[in-house]
Design a protein around this motif. Structure first.
Motif, mmCIF file in Angstrom:
data_model
loop_
_atom_site.group_PDB
_atom_site.id
_atom_site.type_symbol
_atom_site.label_atom_id
_atom_site.label_comp_id
_atom_site.label_asym_id
_atom_site.label_seq_id
_atom_site.Cartn_x
_atom_site.Cartn_y
_atom_site.Cartn_z
ATOM 1 N N LYS A 85 35.239 -64.269 -29.984
ATOM 2 C CA LYS A 85 36.123 -65.126 -30.766
ATOM 3 C C LYS A 85 35.723 -65.039 -32.234
ATOM 4 O O LYS A 85 34.542 -65.051 -32.565
ATOM 5 N N THR B 13 33.763 -67.814 -38.531
ATOM 6 C CA THR B 13 32.748 -67.939 -37.475
ATOM 7 C C THR B 13 32.974 -66.864 -36.429
ATOM 8 O O THR B 13 34.087 -66.707 -35.923
ATOM 9 N N GLN C 223 31.794 -65.403 -32.754
ATOM 10 C CA GLN C 223 31.096 -65.677 -31.490
ATOM 11 C C GLN C 223 31.032 -64.389 -30.677
ATOM 12 O O GLN C 223 32.019 -63.649 -30.600
ATOM 13 N N SER C 224 29.860 -64.144 -30.039
ATOM 14 C CA SER C 224 29.669 -62.906 -29.289
ATOM 15 C C SER C 224 28.602 -63.105 -28.222
ATOM 16 O O SER C 224 28.042 -64.186 -28.079
ATOM 17 N N SER D 115 24.311 -65.403 -31.123
ATOM 18 C CA SER D 115 25.661 -65.484 -30.550
ATOM 19 C C SER D 115 26.707 -66.119 -31.456
ATOM 20 O O SER D 115 27.895 -65.913 -31.248
ATOM 21 N N MET D 116 26.292 -66.880 -32.443
ATOM 22 C CA MET D 116 27.250 -67.460 -33.387
ATOM 23 C C MET D 116 26.748 -67.183 -34.805
ATOM 24 O O MET D 116 25.674 -67.629 -35.194
#
Length: 153
Positions: A89, A132, A134-135, A140-141
């Motif tokens: 995202k 931002t 996300q992964s 992760s952020m």
């Protein structure tokens, strides 16, 4: 002398009994600690096998623009970790900023782009838009920002 022998045998039997119990206890403790240590080691290795996102730049300053102008910028990120990274995202802090990104895995050592378009209509004054990301990476952020000033028409 008979009493001494009786006590000696009793003491010897007690010593053997308690020492055998301790040896058994050490085996039980070793068996209990062993799998936990192996699990912790496996988790450490798994954590080391994650991807990691690093951006070439954390912020882009577009300077001053006239209201109504569009700013387009591409943030380049690199996977500096040991496993593929997938962006799940990417959101902007405002509806006036639209990010575009690829959902293809980013292999270790590989790069990917996040293209951002900022529409300045109705956004007069100093601007700071946060994007931002996300992964599944170890970080992760993560965030990057677009900033500048929009001058009235």
């Amino acid at each position: 002398m008979k009493n001494f022998s009786k006590y000696s045998v009793l003491a010897l039997a007690s010593a053997l009994f308690f020492s055998c119990g301790n040896a058994q206890k050490e085996k039980v403790e070793a068996a209990t600690i062993g799998p936990a240590a192996v699990a912790t080691d496996s988790l450490s290795k798994a954590a080391a096998q994650l991807g990691k996102i690093e951006f070439e730049e954390s912020a882009f300053d577009f300077g001053q623009i006239k209201e109504g102008a569009e700013v387009k910028h591409t943030f380049v990120l690199k996977n500096t970790g040991d496993a593929p990274v997938i962006l799940s995202k990417v959101n902007a802090s405002c509806g006036c900023t639209q990010p575009e990104f690829s959902k293809s895995p980013i292999l270790p050592g590989g790069t990917s782009d996040i293209r951002v378009t900022f529409k300045s209509e109705g956004q007069v004054g100093k601007q700071q838009k946060i994007i931002t990301v996300q992964s599944n990476a170890s970080n992760s952020m993560t965030t990057v920002q677009l900033k500048g000033e929009v001058l009235a028409k």
